[in-house]
Design an enzyme around this catalytic site. Structure first.
Site, PDB file in Angstrom:
ATOM      1  CG  HIS A  43      53.322 -49.074  -6.288  1.00  0.00           C
ATOM      2  ND1 HIS A  43      52.022 -49.366  -6.213  1.00  0.00           N
ATOM      3  CD2 HIS A  43      54.239 -49.962  -6.153  1.00  0.00           C
ATOM      4  CE1 HIS A  43      52.126 -50.862  -5.940  1.00  0.00           C
ATOM      5  NE2 HIS A  43      53.604 -50.950  -5.762  1.00  0.00           N
ATOM      6  CD  GLU A  70      49.482 -46.808  -4.269  1.00  0.00           C
ATOM      7  OE1 GLU A  70      48.425 -46.442  -4.135  1.00  0.00           O
ATOM      8  OE2 GLU A  70      49.872 -47.388  -5.315  1.00  0.00           O
ATOM      9  CG  HIS A 191      44.048 -50.138 -10.329  1.00  0.00           C
ATOM     10  ND1 HIS A 191      43.821 -50.548 -11.736  1.00  0.00           N
ATOM     11  CD2 HIS A 191      45.665 -50.354  -9.989  1.00  0.00           C
ATOM     12  CE1 HIS A 191      44.920 -51.373 -12.222  1.00  0.00           C
ATOM     13  NE2 HIS A 191      45.940 -51.060 -11.114  1.00  0.00           N
TER      14      HIS A 191
END
Length: 239
Positions: A43, A70, A191
């Site tokens: 990410h 991401e 998450h």
């Protein structure tokens, strides 16, 4: 079996804290693959405080499993990075500039036209698209209208509630997963999933294709070692 994609951002954070190239993020990714992970997630953020843009190019050239990038597609540099590397999947996350970590999903109704355009742009380049959403049925339906291939359910709320009222914690995710199946979307999640809450989540969410886990997994590896840690996460994901 639900696939495990290891987010290696924290490996890059450790490297960047000292300078140099220790630990090496490519070597870490290859080790994750060797130990059984079915994917690697990164990410990158505009300030490159963990994964650097060059890391993405280096990883793309080295890894052999699925590659998931991401990030915030509202950043032109991010879009260019994804299109240049053509990963297996791009996960669209509505991060604000300077945000410490992702903390909400897209409003797929309000942003439908924008997301539809971005989804098509990435799909035209041969990239599978997943949209990061909160566990709300209307957001799942909105995502389907953009033409995306998958959604990723934001699981922080589940992780916070798990251990206090497990049925209450999982309920909105069960409903969101059912809606995803109804509208023909593939389903990912991520998450704050960890060794304590992952098995229960996986057992109750039908059609779960992939989880992306970084912070907890890397933290567990400090105590257990990377190989043993990945082994335990894979065991939690067995049907």
């Amino acid at each position: 079996m639900t696939k495990l994609s290891v987010n290696i951002n924290k490996i890059a954070t450790l490297r960047n804290s000292r300078g140099g190239n220790i630990p090496n993020v490519v070597a870490a990714a290859l080790a994750c693959e060797r130990f059984g992970a079915q994917g690697i997630t990164v990410h990158p953020r505009p300030d490159e405080r963990h994964i650097r843009y060059q890391d993405v190019y280096d990883l793309k050239a080295a890894i052999s499993t699925e590659f998931n990038i991401e990030g915030n597609c509202q950043e032109p540099r991010f879009v260019d990075l994804v299109l240049a590397n053509k990963p297996t999947q791009v996960t669209l996350v509505p991060d604000a500039l300077g945000q410490i970590t992702s903390n909400h999903g897209w409003d797929t109704i309000k942003n439908r036209d924008y997301l539809e355009d971005m989804v098509k742009r990435f799909q035209d380049a041969g990239i599978r698209v997943s949209i990061f959403v909160d566990p709300k049925e209307e957001m799942v339906e909105g995502a389907a209208e953009t033409g995306t291939d998958r959604i990723e359910l934001y699981t922080e709320a589940y992780a916070s509630e798990y251990g206090y009222d497990d049925k209450k914690a999982i309920a909105p995710y069960i409903r969101a997963a059912r809606k995803a199946q109804e509208v023909g979307l593939g389903l990912n999640a991520g998450h704050d999933l960890d060794l304590h809450n992952l098995k229960y989540f996986n057992e109750h969410i039908l059609g779960l294709l992939e989880v992306s886990i970084g912070h907890a997994l890397i933290a567990d590896a400090l105590y257990l070692g990377l190989e043993e840690t990945i082994k335990r996460y894979l065991a939690a994901l067995k049907a």
